[in-house]
Each structure stands twice: as structure tokens, then as C-alpha cells.
Scaffold this active site. Sequence first.
Site, PDB file in Angstrom:
ATOM      1  N   ASN A  16       2.852 143.090  75.348  1.00 16.58           N
ATOM      2  CA  ASN A  16       2.797 141.640  75.540  1.00 16.58           C
ATOM      3  C   ASN A  16       3.766 141.008  74.556  1.00 16.58           C
ATOM      4  O   ASN A  16       3.503 140.987  73.357  1.00 16.58           O
ATOM      5  CB  ASN A  16       1.359 141.152  75.292  1.00 16.58           C
ATOM      6  CG  ASN A  16       1.250 139.633  75.292  1.00 16.58           C
ATOM      7  OD1 ASN A  16       2.183 138.937  75.691  1.00 16.58           O
ATOM      8  ND2 ASN A  16       0.108 139.124  74.846  1.00 16.58           N
ATOM      9  N   LYS A  42       4.536 137.965  74.298  1.00 17.83           N
ATOM     10  CA  LYS A  42       4.157 136.589  73.927  1.00 17.83           C
ATOM     11  C   LYS A  42       5.386 135.675  74.052  1.00 17.83           C
ATOM     12  O   LYS A  42       6.217 135.901  74.927  1.00 17.83           O
ATOM     13  CB  LYS A  42       3.534 136.580  72.533  1.00 17.83           C
ATOM     14  CG  LYS A  42       2.399 137.612  72.426  1.00 17.83           C
ATOM     15  CD  LYS A  42       1.583 137.504  71.184  1.00 17.83           C
ATOM     16  CE  LYS A  42       0.488 138.568  71.206  1.00 17.83           C
ATOM     17  NZ  LYS A  42      -0.420 138.496  70.073  1.00 17.83           N
ATOM     18  N   HIS A  54      -5.937 135.652  77.636  1.00 18.28           N
ATOM     19  CA  HIS A  54      -5.613 136.091  76.264  1.00 18.28           C
ATOM     20  C   HIS A  54      -6.206 135.084  75.279  1.00 18.28           C
ATOM     21  O   HIS A  54      -6.239 133.876  75.557  1.00 18.28           O
ATOM     22  CB  HIS A  54      -4.095 136.177  76.097  1.00 18.28           C
ATOM     23  CG  HIS A  54      -3.696 136.867  74.833  1.00 18.28           C
ATOM     24  ND1 HIS A  54      -3.750 136.236  73.612  1.00 18.28           N
ATOM     25  CD2 HIS A  54      -3.276 138.134  74.592  1.00 18.28           C
ATOM     26  CE1 HIS A  54      -3.364 137.099  72.669  1.00 18.28           C
ATOM     27  NE2 HIS A  54      -3.071 138.253  73.243  1.00 18.28           N
ATOM     28  N   GLU A  57      -5.048 133.747  72.779  1.00 17.29           N
ATOM     29  CA  GLU A  57      -4.131 132.657  72.416  1.00 17.29           C
ATOM     30  C   GLU A  57      -4.120 131.570  73.494  1.00 17.29           C
ATOM     31  O   GLU A  57      -3.961 130.391  73.188  1.00 17.29           O
ATOM     32  CB  GLU A  57      -2.724 133.235  72.158  1.00 17.29           C
ATOM     33  CG  GLU A  57      -2.695 134.005  70.837  1.00 17.29           C
ATOM     34  CD  GLU A  57      -1.685 135.136  70.773  1.00 17.29           C
ATOM     35  OE1 GLU A  57      -0.777 135.213  71.609  1.00 17.29           O
ATOM     36  OE2 GLU A  57      -1.827 135.971  69.849  1.00 17.29           O
ATOM     37  N   GLU A  71      -9.605 142.749  72.849  1.00 17.70           N
ATOM     38  CA  GLU A  71      -8.764 142.350  71.729  1.00 17.70           C
ATOM     39  C   GLU A  71      -9.579 141.515  70.745  1.00 17.70           C
ATOM     40  O   GLU A  71      -9.741 140.297  70.945  1.00 17.70           O
ATOM     41  CB  GLU A  71      -7.570 141.516  72.221  1.00 17.70           C
ATOM     42  CG  GLU A  71      -6.652 142.255  73.169  1.00 17.70           C
ATOM     43  CD  GLU A  71      -5.250 141.668  73.170  1.00 17.70           C
ATOM     44  OE1 GLU A  71      -4.316 142.439  72.940  1.00 17.70           O
ATOM     45  OE2 GLU A  71      -5.095 140.458  73.361  1.00 17.70           O
ATOM     46  N   GLY A  88      -2.312 140.554  65.272  1.00 19.00           N
ATOM     47  CA  GLY A  88      -1.239 140.140  64.376  1.00 19.00           C
ATOM     48  C   GLY A  88      -1.599 140.162  62.899  1.00 19.00           C
ATOM     49  O   GLY A  88      -0.875 139.619  62.075  1.00 19.00           O
ATOM     50  N   SER A 134      -3.082 144.777  66.596  1.00 16.64           N
ATOM     51  CA  SER A 134      -2.441 145.551  65.531  1.00 16.64           C
ATOM     52  C   SER A 134      -2.297 147.036  65.852  1.00 16.64           C
ATOM     53  O   SER A 134      -2.404 147.878  64.959  1.00 16.64           O
ATOM     54  CB  SER A 134      -3.182 145.348  64.200  1.00 16.64           C
ATOM     55  OG  SER A 134      -3.113 143.986  63.797  1.00 16.64           O
TER      56      SER A 134
HETATM   57  P1  13P Z   1      -0.479 142.503  67.985  1.00 16.21           P
HETATM   58  O1  13P Z   1      -0.271 143.908  68.524  1.00 16.21           O
HETATM   59  O2  13P Z   1       0.780 141.867  67.525  1.00 16.21           O
HETATM   60  O3  13P Z   1      -1.599 142.460  66.991  1.00 16.21           O
HETATM   61  O4  13P Z   1      -0.940 141.615  69.244  1.00 16.21           O
HETATM   62  C1  13P Z   1      -1.974 142.059  70.043  1.00 16.21           C
HETATM   63  C2  13P Z   1      -2.061 141.188  71.238  1.00 16.21           C
HETATM   64  O5  13P Z   1      -2.481 140.046  71.164  1.00 16.21           O
HETATM   65  C3  13P Z   1      -1.594 141.746  72.528  1.00 16.21           C
HETATM   66  O6  13P Z   1      -1.947 140.925  73.597  1.00 16.21           O
END
Ligand code: 13P
Length: 247
Positions: A8, A10, A91, A93, A161, A167, A207
Site C-alpha cells: 500500500n 498510500k 484502511h 487512515e 492492521e 508506521g 511495520s
Molecule cells: P507500514 O507498513 O508503513 O507500517 O504501514 C502499514 C499499513 O498501513 C499498510 O496498509
Amino acid sequence: MRKLAAGNWKMNGLTPALDELEALSKSHANAGVGVLVCPPATLIAPAKARISDAIALGGQDCHAEASGAHTGDISAQMLKDAGADYVILGHSERREDHGETDEDVRVKAKTALAAGLTVIICVGETLEERDAANTLDIIGGQLAGSIPDNVTGHTLVVAYEPIWAIGTGKIPSLNEIGEVHDFIRSRLERRFGAGVGRSTPLLYGGSVKPGNAAEIFGVSNVDGALVGGASLSAADFGPIIDALAES
Ligand code: 13P
């Protein structure tokens, strides 16, 4: 069981980032597991033109309606038209930045399925919810509310997640990941029957890096990963794909 390594990107990635994708499509033309990259929507069509079918493409969101007066939004059919086979929905976010509810996610998922996309439904708890020992209640509620009734084992992927692991470089213990994945599997089997429940890939996200991928993929009912930061470079995402293929 389909194993899937999903990236992803983003809100990252301009045209030069397609070089990474092309490198990955060459180095992992025969990965032995499913490989999916969800770049920003602007890069889906150019990515499709540059990479082989060994790497699938996906969107990161779509609108709940099939088309219409929604300035700035993107429809499921547009993603499919551009070359996507998957879409990430719900997601954390999106839930946080855009106030998306479980019901919003469910309606979007129905529209995406109707457009012929496989949906990746994201669930996950906050740190406060984990500390209050509410994780399974939260996940159970998100699964019940966000997944529409008409999925099959080929059109549904669930990504766990934990929000606090995204992150941050922190991940739950392997036991904690296993507990949630076993729970998700049992909820899917209870609601959709053993066929759909058992064949739905369950991804862990938060992560995931080359250094921790193998141990995460060794956990029961972990069928792959949804990778953020480490999916942006072929040098990091490649070893994660390899670890999944070896698991
Ligand atoms: P990271 O791997 O950067 O922690 O992000 C995970 C994520 O939100 C994937 O959708």
C-alpha cells in the site's frame, strides 16, 4: 489458501516510482505467491502498461456509488478500467481522516464487488482499545459491520492492521497476532461457512519489514501482509515477498 504480499503506497509515488515496480515485476515474475501493489490511483494505468501480469494492481479506496456527481472521488469501475483487480477499503487512515464508518465500508465493498474488484477490508484496534482488553470485541464489530454478505473466498481479503503498529516500527507479539487472526478466521467461518471462511486470505499489516516478515508469516492463519513503507522500494518489498514464499 492464497498467499498474498500486498503493498500500500498510500499518498506516495510519482512517475519515477514506476521504476521500482518494474524492477519488482522483473525480479518476482515467478514469486510463487500473489503479489499486489496499490499505488496512488494516478499510477495504476501507467503501471499496468509497464509491468507483467505477475504483479496485480489495486486502488486504495473507492466511492460508495458507481458513478455520479462526486467531484474528486474515484469509482470502483474507474479503478477496474485503469487496470486494478483489488481495492483496499476501510484502511484506518480513511476511517480516521474521512470519518468512514463500518457501514460506509460495507457499502463501498458492495459497489467494488459489483465492479469486479476483490476487496481488502481493513480492521484494527487503537492502543487504548488493546490496553483495555477490547481488541477482539472491536475487531468482531468491524468484521460484522464492514464486510457485505455477498463475498466469496475469491473476492474477499481481510487485513488486520493494529493502528498503533502502522508506521511506528512496533508490532504486536506473535501470540497477539495469532490470537486476532484465529479469531478473524473463526468469525468468517461462522458467518460465511467453512468454504469462504477458510479460503479468505488474512493479511497482517503494521511495520512489516524484511527483518520481521519471516516470523510474522510463521504465525497461524497469517496468509500474507499489507505493507506500507517497506513496499515503496523493491529492495525492501522483494525480501518480504520471498519470506512469504518460503513460509
Ligand atoms: P507500514 O507498513 O508503513 O507500517 O504501514 C502499514 C499499513 O498501513 C499498510 O496498509
